[in-house]
Write an enzyme that holds these catalytic residues in place. Structure first.
Site, PDB file in Angstrom:
ATOM      1  N   ASP A   1      37.589  42.037  53.816  1.00  0.00           N
ATOM      2  CA  ASP A   1      37.132  43.412  53.613  1.00  0.00           C
ATOM      3  C   ASP A   1      36.968  44.075  54.980  1.00  0.00           C
ATOM      4  OD1 ASP A   1      36.189  45.696  52.360  1.00  0.00           O
ATOM      5  OD2 ASP A   1      34.146  44.957  52.126  1.00  0.00           O
ATOM      6  N   HIS A   2      36.862  45.382  54.961  1.00  0.00           N
ATOM      7  CA  HIS A   2      36.543  46.119  56.180  1.00  0.00           C
ATOM      8  C   HIS A   2      35.061  46.489  56.130  1.00  0.00           C
ATOM      9  CE1 HIS A   2      41.002  47.370  56.314  1.00  0.00           C
ATOM     10  NE2 HIS A   2      40.780  46.447  57.230  1.00  0.00           N
TER      11      HIS A   2
ATOM     12  N   TYR B   1      34.873  49.131  51.245  1.00  0.00           N
ATOM     13  CA  TYR B   1      35.396  48.964  49.875  1.00  0.00           C
ATOM     14  C   TYR B   1      36.861  48.538  49.811  1.00  0.00           C
ATOM     15  CZ  TYR B   1      31.468  52.200  49.986  1.00  0.00           C
ATOM     16  OH  TYR B   1      30.297  52.811  50.297  1.00  0.00           O
ATOM     17  N   HIS B   2      37.281  47.730  50.776  1.00  0.00           N
ATOM     18  CA  HIS B   2      38.672  47.280  50.805  1.00  0.00           C
ATOM     19  C   HIS B   2      38.792  45.796  50.485  1.00  0.00           C
ATOM     20  CE1 HIS B   2      39.578  50.916  53.635  1.00  0.00           C
ATOM     21  NE2 HIS B   2      39.449  51.263  52.370  1.00  0.00           N
ATOM     22  N   LEU B   3      38.002  45.325  49.524  1.00  0.00           N
ATOM     23  CA  LEU B   3      38.048  43.912  49.142  1.00  0.00           C
ATOM     24  C   LEU B   3      39.469  43.543  48.730  1.00  0.00           C
ATOM     25  CD1 LEU B   3      34.859  43.713  46.858  1.00  0.00           C
ATOM     26  CD2 LEU B   3      35.004  43.394  49.321  1.00  0.00           C
TER      27      LEU B   3
END
Ligand SMILES: Cc1cc2nc3c(=O)[nH]c(=O)nc-3n(C[C@H](O)[C@H](O)[C@H](O)COP(=O)(O)OP(=O)(O)OC[C@H]3O[C@@H](n4cnc5c(N)ncnc54)[C@H](O)[C@@H]3O)c2cc1C
Length: 538
Positions: free
Chosen positions: A292-293, A471-473
């Protein structure tokens, strides 16, 4: 009931698959989505982002387990629960990722996913405002608007500040190079969200060979030996089995796709045993490799007007609303993450490793889960950053043998020295931009934190206490040729079983540098193409 293809999850990827697999008319297709309809105008209007942020009707609203490196804080992990999935509630920033991100996908045993291989699918996906070029599509379903045409004027100060301290400017982060400061592109069409549900699924919805089941949970995939033969669902309180004549495709996203595999008996042996789930196929990598980020913001009060001025006065709000109503322009038609860019935290690097955001609006995200996203009562802006390619790896695990039980999400942020070092690089870059004469001229004070970040220890401490997911899972059903470390092969077929694929953001072997929605849609387009072509070969 039986269908040729059953697609689990109507999100960014699932909606594209539903369109592409039903378009020939030769096959029956069922798309199953846990959430409801996307018909409300709130989700079509870009500013609806704020409304869905904490709305359990359309958002799974997960939290991570307490994270050791973040002083045991749990981090908010929103996920879309609506037709369109996370793509229907996201911030619409359109960034594909770097050439080398895909070189790394390819070198993980996936030669079909090099940059040269995926570029045509990115182009097929979009109609870019600048038309067909070497890097852009001119006739695809997703419409790309350049925010530079409508960004708030203060964004120009940010660009000038970057220029002043010697950072390059960049007009197109999806072009030849992502390096530099610029204004983001967004997937918005004439003031409306241009996402896979509205652009792909909308035209497919009325096909007689496509069925869509909303408000329906897929509990697990059913197997006959090691062959996937359908799914078990709960719909309106009724549990039933549906048969897949050809394939089941999991497109439930980076949290739910590994969960569904684990609930179905495909996953790490010990985890399945703990929950008394019979093993269909032991596959250790299911739910591992979570990436994630993670980002943190610095907030400022300005002495020039920002979006806070528009949103804090009645006249300002009315003007913004009318501008949208009549011209489909202004804040309601855009993302608040307007400017930003990609930079090198260390000049020796070949690619940028830091992504920045400059938002012409200052607001604190309420931590109590309320939908009270209020702009601060003065002219303000924020600067935020996230490292592009973190090396920390986490996990998704079911917490019970129950599809509705919240999973354990453990991103393990900042568990490597590499990632902690990038926190220092990113924060120092933001502080350097803020020290430029251009920014100094328009800044009254740093509001959060309300103390200077002078030392490395202070920077790390601030980040640990204030960072959150962007929110980049992804990565939890990683694609690769080694079944010990990956879940699907490069055709997106689950290792060791048949008639089952995963096609969504969970198959990323490594997170892309930048926002993940464009790459997820590309994965869906390429995955659909592989299925259609494999049919042709049969
Ligand atoms: C708040 C937010 C902001 C973001 N901002 C950006 C941005 O600005 N730009 C960008 O590029 N990316 C952004 N992202 C990330 C991007 O949206 C995601 O990477 C992308 O949408 C993932 O797509 P997906 O198809 O993998 O999963 P999703 O789009 O999440 O789709 C999965 C779908 O499966 C459904 N589902 C799950 N389990 C089941 C089940 N058991 N049965 C039936 N259905 C099920 C879900 O309800 C969901 O609709 C953001 C994400 C969020 C949440």
């Amino acid at each position: 009931m039986n269908f040729d293809y059953i697609i689990v999850g109507g999100g960014s990827a699932g909606c594209i698959l539903a369109d592409k697999l039903s378009s020939s008319g030769k096959h029956t297709v069922l798309l199953i989505e846990a959430g409801g309809s996307d018909a409300s105008l709130w989700y079509k209007v870009p500013i609806g982002y704020a409304k869905s942020y904490y709305d359990p009707k359309v958002n799974w609203m997960f939290y991570s387990e307490p994270e050791a490196q973040l002083n045991n804080r749990s981090v908010y992990c929103p996920r879309g629960k609506i037709l369109g999935g996370s793509g229907a509630i996201n911030a619409m920033i359109y960034v594909r990722g770097f050439k080398n991100d895909f070189a790394d996908w390819a070198s993980n045993g996936n030669p079909l996913w090099s940059y040269d291989q995926v570029l045509p699918f990115f182009k097929q996906l979009e109609t870019h405002a600048s038309g067909e070029t070497e890097y852009h599509g001119g006739s695809g379903p997703i419409k790309i608007t350049q925010m530079k045409d409508g960004a708030h004027p203060i964004c120009n100060q940010y660009l000038a500040a970057c220029n002043e301290i010697g950072l390059p400017l960049n007009d197109d982060f999806n072009g030849e190079t992502p390096l530099g400061a610029g204004i983001y592109d967004i997937n918005v069409n004439n003031g409306y969200r241009s996402s896979s549900n509205y652009e792909f699924l909308a035209k497919a919805r009325n096909r007689s060979n496509l069925s869509i089941k909303l408000n329906t949970i897929v509990n697990k995939v059913n197997f006959n030996g090691k062959q996937a033969v359908g799914v078990n669902i709960t719909s309106m309180g009724k549990i039933e089995d549906i048969t897949a004549n050809c394939e089941v495709i999991l497109s439930a996203g980076a949290v739910h796709s590994p969960m569904i595999l684990q609930l179905s008996g495909v996953g790490p042996r010990e985890l399945l045993a703990k929950h008394n789930i019979d093993i269909v196929h032991e596959l250790d990598a299911v739910g591992k490799n979570l990436q994630d980020h993670i980002c943190a913001s610095l907030y400022y009060e300005a002495n020039v007007k920002t979006l806070n001025d528009d949103l804090n006065s009645l006249w300002g709000k009315a003007k913004t609303a009318l501008n949208y109503l009549f011209f489909k322009k202004g804040l309601f038609a855009l993302s608040v993450n307007q400017a930003g860019g990609f930079f090198k935290g260390d000049t020796n690097l070949s690619d940028p490793n830091i992504q920045l955001y400059f938002n012409p609006l200052s607001y604190q995200i309420p931590k109590d889960g309320s939908n009270n996203l209020k702009p601060e009562p003065y002219s303000g802006f924020l600067l935020a950053f996230n490292p592009c390619r973190p090396t920390s790896r986490g996990t998704i695990e079911i917490s019970a043998n129950d599809p509705l039980a919240k999973p354990f999400i453990r991103p393990n942020y900042l568990t490597t020295a590499h990632d902690q070092n990038e926190v220092l690089q990113g924060t120092k870059l933001m502080l350097k931009i803020m020290k430029s004469q251009t920014m100094q001229k328009i800044t009254v004070r740093q509001t959060v934190p309300d103390y200077p970040l002078n030392t490395d220890a202070e920077i790390i401490d601030y980040f640990k206490n204030n960072s959150g997911s962007i929110y980049h899972l992804c990565g939890t059903c990683a694609m690769g040729d080694n079944p010990n470390t990956s879940v699907v092969d490069q055709y997106l077929r689950v290792h060791g079983v048949s008639n089952l694929r995963v096609i969504d953001s969970s198959i990323f072997p490594n997170v892309t540098s930048g926002n993940t929605n464009a790459s997820t849609m590309m994965v869906a387009l390429r995955g659909a193409d592989m299925i259609v072509n494999s049919e042709k070969m049969q």
